[in-house]
Design a protein around this motif. Structure first.
Motif, mmCIF file in Angstrom:
data_model
loop_
_atom_site.group_PDB
_atom_site.id
_atom_site.type_symbol
_atom_site.label_atom_id
_atom_site.label_comp_id
_atom_site.label_asym_id
_atom_site.label_seq_id
_atom_site.Cartn_x
_atom_site.Cartn_y
_atom_site.Cartn_z
ATOM 1 N N ASN A 152 -1.603 1.501 -3.426
ATOM 2 C CA ASN A 152 -1.477 0.964 -4.782
ATOM 3 C C ASN A 152 -2.739 1.319 -5.569
ATOM 4 O OD1 ASN A 152 -0.586 -0.381 -7.004
ATOM 5 N ND2 ASN A 152 -0.931 -2.459 -6.204
ATOM 6 N N PRO A 153 -2.671 2.278 -6.503
ATOM 7 C CA PRO A 153 -1.485 2.924 -7.078
ATOM 8 C C PRO A 153 -0.742 3.801 -6.065
ATOM 9 C CG PRO A 153 -3.401 3.183 -8.507
ATOM 10 C CD PRO A 153 -3.907 2.652 -7.224
ATOM 11 N N ILE A 169 2.331 -3.453 -9.007
ATOM 12 C CA ILE A 169 1.974 -2.133 -8.492
ATOM 13 C C ILE A 169 1.949 -1.143 -9.654
ATOM 14 C CG2 ILE A 169 2.827 -2.499 -6.148
ATOM 15 C CD1 ILE A 169 5.345 -0.948 -6.939
ATOM 16 N N VAL A 178 6.008 3.444 -1.480
ATOM 17 C CA VAL A 178 5.190 2.242 -1.372
ATOM 18 C C VAL A 178 5.656 1.454 -0.145
ATOM 19 C CG1 VAL A 178 6.680 0.885 -2.907
ATOM 20 C CG2 VAL A 178 4.300 0.214 -2.573
ATOM 21 N N TYR A 213 0.850 -1.188 0.000
ATOM 22 C CA TYR A 213 0.000 0.000 0.000
ATOM 23 C C TYR A 213 0.896 1.252 0.000
ATOM 24 C CZ TYR A 213 1.220 0.040 4.981
ATOM 25 O OH TYR A 213 1.898 0.072 6.168
#
Length: 578
Positions: free
Chosen positions: A506-507, A575, A512, A504
Motif C-alpha cells: 500500500n500503495p 488503500i 493487494v 500490503y
C-alpha cells in the motif's frame, strides 16, 4: 714465421672487407625507373645475396650486381647485399631517396575567394605554398614544378571555358573568372617531373555562391489576421533580383530590389525564394501559419462551480479575435441534462437529483483554417460524495482520535461543501469538527461507537459514518450481554484483533493482499468489500483463508476504501492504487 704470415693475411682481409660498399644512384630517383648497384671491391667474394625494400630486384639475387626498379610508395627504399668470403660473411645496405608523390596532400590554400556573390565575375587568384617532394635528397628538398588544377565547369581560365577537365600548369597559383551562378569546388594536386606523370592527392576547397540569408520581419502569419511582411537580403551592386511567393499572397512593393513587402492570404503558410542575377538561391525562407495570435490574452472560463437540478451558466471569456465559431461539450453524459451546444455560454443542469460527481466543460474555439483551441473547466454536479478516514478503528477508553473527511474524487476537492454537521452515537464522550475533520474522545465504558458526518453543498446533503470498537473498557453492567454473544462474534478482550490485520502493498500497483489471523477466520463470518470514493461497490469477496489476494490491475489510479465486515462490526481501511 708462419704466425707472422697468418697475422698479415687477416689484416689484409679485414682491409678488403671494410673497404667493400654498395655504389649506385641514391638521390632524386624517379619511381618505376631502373637503377643499377654494384660493389666497390669484389676481391675474394665467394657468393652474393641481394634484397630490396620498396622496389623490385630485376637481376638474380646472387649476381655480382643488382638492377632495381623502385616503387612509387611513400616508404623507405633500401637495397641490401649479403657477402660470403672464405673466412667471414658481411652485409652492406644503402638507403635511396625516391621522388614518390604517393599519398602526399598539398598544403592548404593561402589565397583566393571561396565565397562569391551570384553574378560576380571578378577574376580570382587561388594559390597554395610551393610544394616539395617528400623524399628527394639527404640534405635539401626538391621543389615540385608541375600542378594540376580543376575549376568549376563554366568558369574561364586563360580565355577558355572549363568543362571540368584538369588543367596542367607550372605554377602554384591559378587565376580564373567565375560564371554567374556555379559553385562546386577548386582542386589542385602535385604532378611529378618523372616519366608517367605520377600525382599526389587533391587539395580541395568548396566554393559557395553567397546567397545572403533572407531576413524577415515575421516568421509566421496568423490565420484570418494577415499582416504585411518585410523581407530583405544584403544589397549587391549591379545585381538583379527576382522574388517568388505563394500564388495566393500579394506583393505590396516592387520585387526587383533587395527589400520587398508581401501580404499573406490569411489561411495558408508559404515559402519565399530569391534569385540573384538569375541564380536561384538555396536560402529559401519559410513562413509558418499560426492558428491563434499568441500576443492576445488567452481565453479563460468563469461561472458556476456547482451544477444542481436547475440551470446554471458557465462562460468563456477573452475569445481570440480570429475565432469564427465556438462549440462546447459537457462530460460525462451521465451527469448532465444537456451535453453539447454552441456559443461562449454553456447552460447546464444535473441529469437528475440523484446524480453526483465531477464533470468537465470543454469550450472549443474554431478558426477559418481548421484550427481548434480547447479550454476545459471542472464543475461538481449534485450533492457531496465523500468518505470518512480514521485510523485505528480499534480504540481504548478516553482515547483522543480524529476522523478526516476525504472529498477527493478524480482530483476534485471540496465539491462545494459549505457545512458538515457532526453527530455521534455509542461510546463517545465528546466531539467537535469542521468541514475537514472531527476530533473526538471515547467514553470510559462501552462497546461500540459511531461518528456521523452530514456534508452539505448548494445541491443537497449526504451522510457518511465511521464505526469503531472500544477495547478494554467494557461496562461491568454489560458483562451479561457480552457473555450472551455467540461463538461467532469477536472476543472484545483481545487487544490485537485490528492491529494484526495487514494490508500490503500500500500503495498497490496490481495485487493487494489482505491478511487476517487464522483464529478469526475459523470463528467469524468475514467478507471484504472494496468501494471507490463515490461509494460505488466494486468488489465483494467472502473470506475463507487468512490471506486474500485481490486484483486491482484493471482499476484506475486513485483512493479506494476496503471494508472488512463481520456480524458485529465494519473495519474500514484506505488503500492507494498507483
Amino acid at each position: 714465421m708462419k704466425k707472422l704470415y697468418l697475422v698479415l693475411t687477416l689484416l689484409f682481409f679485414n682491409l678488403i672487407v671494410n673497404a667493400t660498399s654498395i655504389t649506385g644512384n641514391t638521390e632524386a630517383i624517379c619511381p618505376n625507373e631502373l637503377s643499377s648497384y654494384s660493389l666497390t671491391d669484389e676481391a675474394d667474394i665467394l657468393s652474393y645475396s641481394w634484397s630490396v625494400q620498396g622496389g623490385t630486384l630485376e637481376t638474380p639475387h646472387d649476381a655480382s650486381y643488382a638492377n632495381i626498379r623502385w616503387s612509387d610508395k611513400n616508404e623507405t627504399h633500401k637495397v641490401t647485399v649479403s657477402l660470403t668470403y672464405a673466412a667471414n660473411s658481411i652485409s652492406r645496405s644503402l638507403t635511396v631517396k625516391v621522388l614518390s608523390l604517393k599519398d602526399k596532400l598539398p598544403e592548404d590554400f593561402t589565397s583566393g575567394d571561396f565565397s562569391i556573390n551570384p553574378g560576380d565575375k571578378t577574376p580570382v587568384t587561388y594559390e597554395i605554398p610551393i610544394q616539395y617532394y617528400p623524399h628527394s635528397y639527404n640534405n635539401i628538398d626538391k621543389p615540385i614544378n608541375k600542378y594540376e588544377w580543376v575549376i568549376p565547369s563554366g568558369w574561364i581560365y586563360n580565355g577558355n571555358v572549363s568543362d571540368g577537365t584538369p588543367i596542367l600548369t607550372n605554377d602554384i597559383s591559378i587565376t580564373v573568372t567565375p560564371d554567374d551562378c556555379t559553385s562546386d569546388s577548386i582542386k589542385v594536386r602535385c604532378v611529378s617531373d618523372c616519366n608517367g606523370m605520377l600525382k599526389s592527392k587533391y587539395r580541395s576547397r568548396p566554393i559557395s555562391r553567397n546567397d545572403n540569408d533572407i531576413k524577415s520581419s515575421a516568421s509566421s502569419t496568423v490565420c484570418g489576421k494577415p499582416q504585411e511582411i518585410i523581407l530583405q537580403i544584403e544589397s549587391i551592386s549591379g545585381a538583379s533580383y527576382q522574388w517568388t511567393k505563394p500564388s495566393s499572397w500579394t506583393w505590396t512593393s516592387s520585387t526587383n530590389t533587395n527589400i520587398v513587402k508581401v501580404m499573406p492570404d490569411g489561411h495558408s503558410a508559404g515559402i519565399i525564394t530569391i534569385s540573384l542575377n538569375g541564380c536561384l538561391s538555396t536560402e529559401n525562407y519559410e513562413i509558418s501559419l499560426k492558428d491563434w495570435d499568441t500576443s492576445e490574452q488567452p481565453p479563460s472560463i468563469s461561472g458556476a462551480e456547482q451544477i444542481c437540478s436547475s440551470y446554471k451558466s458557465v462562460y468563456l471569456n477573452q475569445v481570440y479575435s480570429n475565432t469564427t465559431n465556438i462549440t462546447w461539450t459537457a462530460s460525462p453524459s451521465s451527469l448532465f441534462y444537456t451535453t453539447s451546444g454552441t456559443g461562449a455560454t454553456a447552460s447546464l443542469k444535473a441529469k437528475s437529483s440523484s446524480v453526483r460527481g465531477r464533470g468537465t466543460i470543454t469550450f472549443t474555439l474554431h478558426n477559418q483554417c481548421g484550427g481548434t483551441y480547447p479550454k476545459t473547466y471542472d464543475v461538481w454536479v449534485g450533492s457531496p460524495n465523500f468518505t470518512l478516514i480514521g485510523d485505528p478503528n480499534l480504540l481504548y477508553p478516553r482515547q483522543r482520535s480524529t476522523v478526516t473527511v476525504d472529498y477527493t474524487e478524480d482530483g476534485f476537492f471540496l465539491q462545494g461543501v459549505n457545512n458538515v454537521n457532526w453527530t455521534y452515537s455509542g461510546s463517545v464522550a465528546s466531539l467537535s469538527g469542521n468541514i475537514f475533520k472531527a476530533d473526538f474522545v471515547t467514553a470510559t465504558f462501552g462497546e461500540y461507537g459511531a461518528i456521523y458526518a452530514l456534508a452539505t453543498n448548494e445541491c443537497g446533503s449526504k451522510e457518511n459514518r465511521y464505526y469503531f470498537e472500544l477495547v478494554g473498557g467494557i461496562d461491568p453492567h454489560m458483562e451479561a450481554k457480552k457473555n450472551s454473544l455467540s461463538a461467532t462474534k469477536l472476543n472484545f478482550e483481545s487487544t490485537n484483533v485490528i492491529t494484526s490485520i495487514a494490508i500490503y502493498p500500500n500503495p498497490v500497483e496490481d495485487i493487494v493482499n489482505i491478511q487476517i489471523p487464522e483464529n478469526l477466520i475459523t470463528n467469524n463470518n468475514y467478507s471484504i468489500e472494496i468501494y471507490n470514493l463515490t461509494g460505488k461497490l466494486l468488489i465483494k469477496k467472502k473470506v475463507e483463508n487468512n490471506t486474500n489476494s485481490i486484483d486491482l490491475s484493471n482499476s484506475p489510479s486513485g483512493t479506494y476504501i476496503v471494508k472488512l465486515i463481520t456480524d458485529q462490526e465494519i473495519i474500514t481501511k484506505k488503500i492507494i492504487k498507483k
